[in-house]
Design an enzyme around this catalytic site. Structure first.
Site, short mmCIF file in Angstrom:
data_model
loop_
_atom_site.label_atom_id
_atom_site.label_comp_id
_atom_site.label_asym_id
_atom_site.label_seq_id
_atom_site.Cartn_x
_atom_site.Cartn_y
_atom_site.Cartn_z
CB SER A 38 8.30 -13.93 0.75
OG SER A 38 9.32 -14.84 0.44
N GLY A 39 7.88 -14.77 -2.51
CA GLY A 39 7.45 -15.84 -3.43
C GLY A 39 6.37 -15.42 -4.42
N GLY A 41 6.76 -13.44 -6.91
CA GLY A 41 7.33 -13.44 -8.26
C GLY A 41 8.15 -12.20 -8.61
CB SER A 110 8.27 -2.36 -0.01
OG SER A 110 8.03 -2.85 -1.31
#
Ligand code: ADP
Length: 201
Positions: A38-39, A41, A110
């Site tokens: 998460s984060g 990009g 994922s």
């Protein structure tokens, strides 16, 4: 005269195939699968990639948590079983887009090899392009775009990938994309350069 009607298979009875759609759109279809923390990009790069491809008249569709979790998968949570079903449906939807000749750009954490393998199996190995958005945990945490790392550190989110749930890096991705120390535009250019040659008919 002999009645041969059973042997007549007019072409208009044939369902148009993927290659017909690709010919219409003048592009090859493919599923681009962004994986990463998460984060890292994924969404930012996907949006930039889509804009660049659309400038080249390539038809695309982004699938991400926003349009999938609120729609087709709105009955799914985050249990092990539901996560698997989430990916299965995403892969099946991707396959429909693939057969419609459209370049599908997927942005999902994922986190496990198993989950991505399952998606690859459904979509088909040759049409599944895995891009690892390879941003270190510390950098993602520092960015904390959605404030999720802060919440996870505070114990408000359980099983947060990279913190108390594993992220298994792809072993042989189509592209290992490092974002640390690069601008968003530089990163997008890197992806476009790698993807564009594949899409021409
Ligand atoms: P994800 O979809 O993986 O959760 P986001 O795209 O929502 O991640 O957030 C990534 C954040 O990192 C954005 O705020 C983006 O501006 C920033 N960022 C900084 N450098 C880069 C880079 N080189 N590539 C992509 N994003 C970057």
């Amino acid at each position: 005269m002999q009645n041969n009607s059973n042997n007549i298979h007019p072409v208009f009875h044939r369902i148009l195939q993927r290659k017909d759609k690709e010919a219409l759109l003048q592009q090859k279809s493919i599923v681009i699968w962004f994986t990463g923390l998460s984060g890292s990009g994924k969404t930012t790069i996907a949006i930039g990639l889509e804009r660049e491809l659309n400038k080249k008249r390539i038809l695309t569709q982004i699938l991400d948590g926003d349009n999938v979790r609120t729609g087709i998968n709105n009955n799914l949570g985050f249990s092990e079983e539901d996560r698997t079903e989430n990916i299965r449906r995403i892969a099946e939807v991707s396959k429909l887009f693939l057969n419609a000749g459209i370049v599908t750009i997927n942005c999902f954490v994922s986190p496990t090899v198993e989950i991505r393998e399952k998606a690859k199996q459904i979509i088909g190995e040759e049409d599944f392009l895995e891009i690892f958005v390879n941003t270190p945990f510390e950098v993602c945490e520092q960015r904390d775009v959605k404030g999720l790392y802060k919440k996870a550190r505070a114990g408000e989110i359980k099983n947060f990938t990279g913190l108390d749930a594993p992220f298994e890096a792809p072993t042989n991705p189509f592209l290992d994309l490092k974002t640390e120390g690069k601008t968003v535009d530089e990163t997008i250019d890197e992806v476009v350069a790698k993807i564009l040659p594949i899409l021409s008919v």
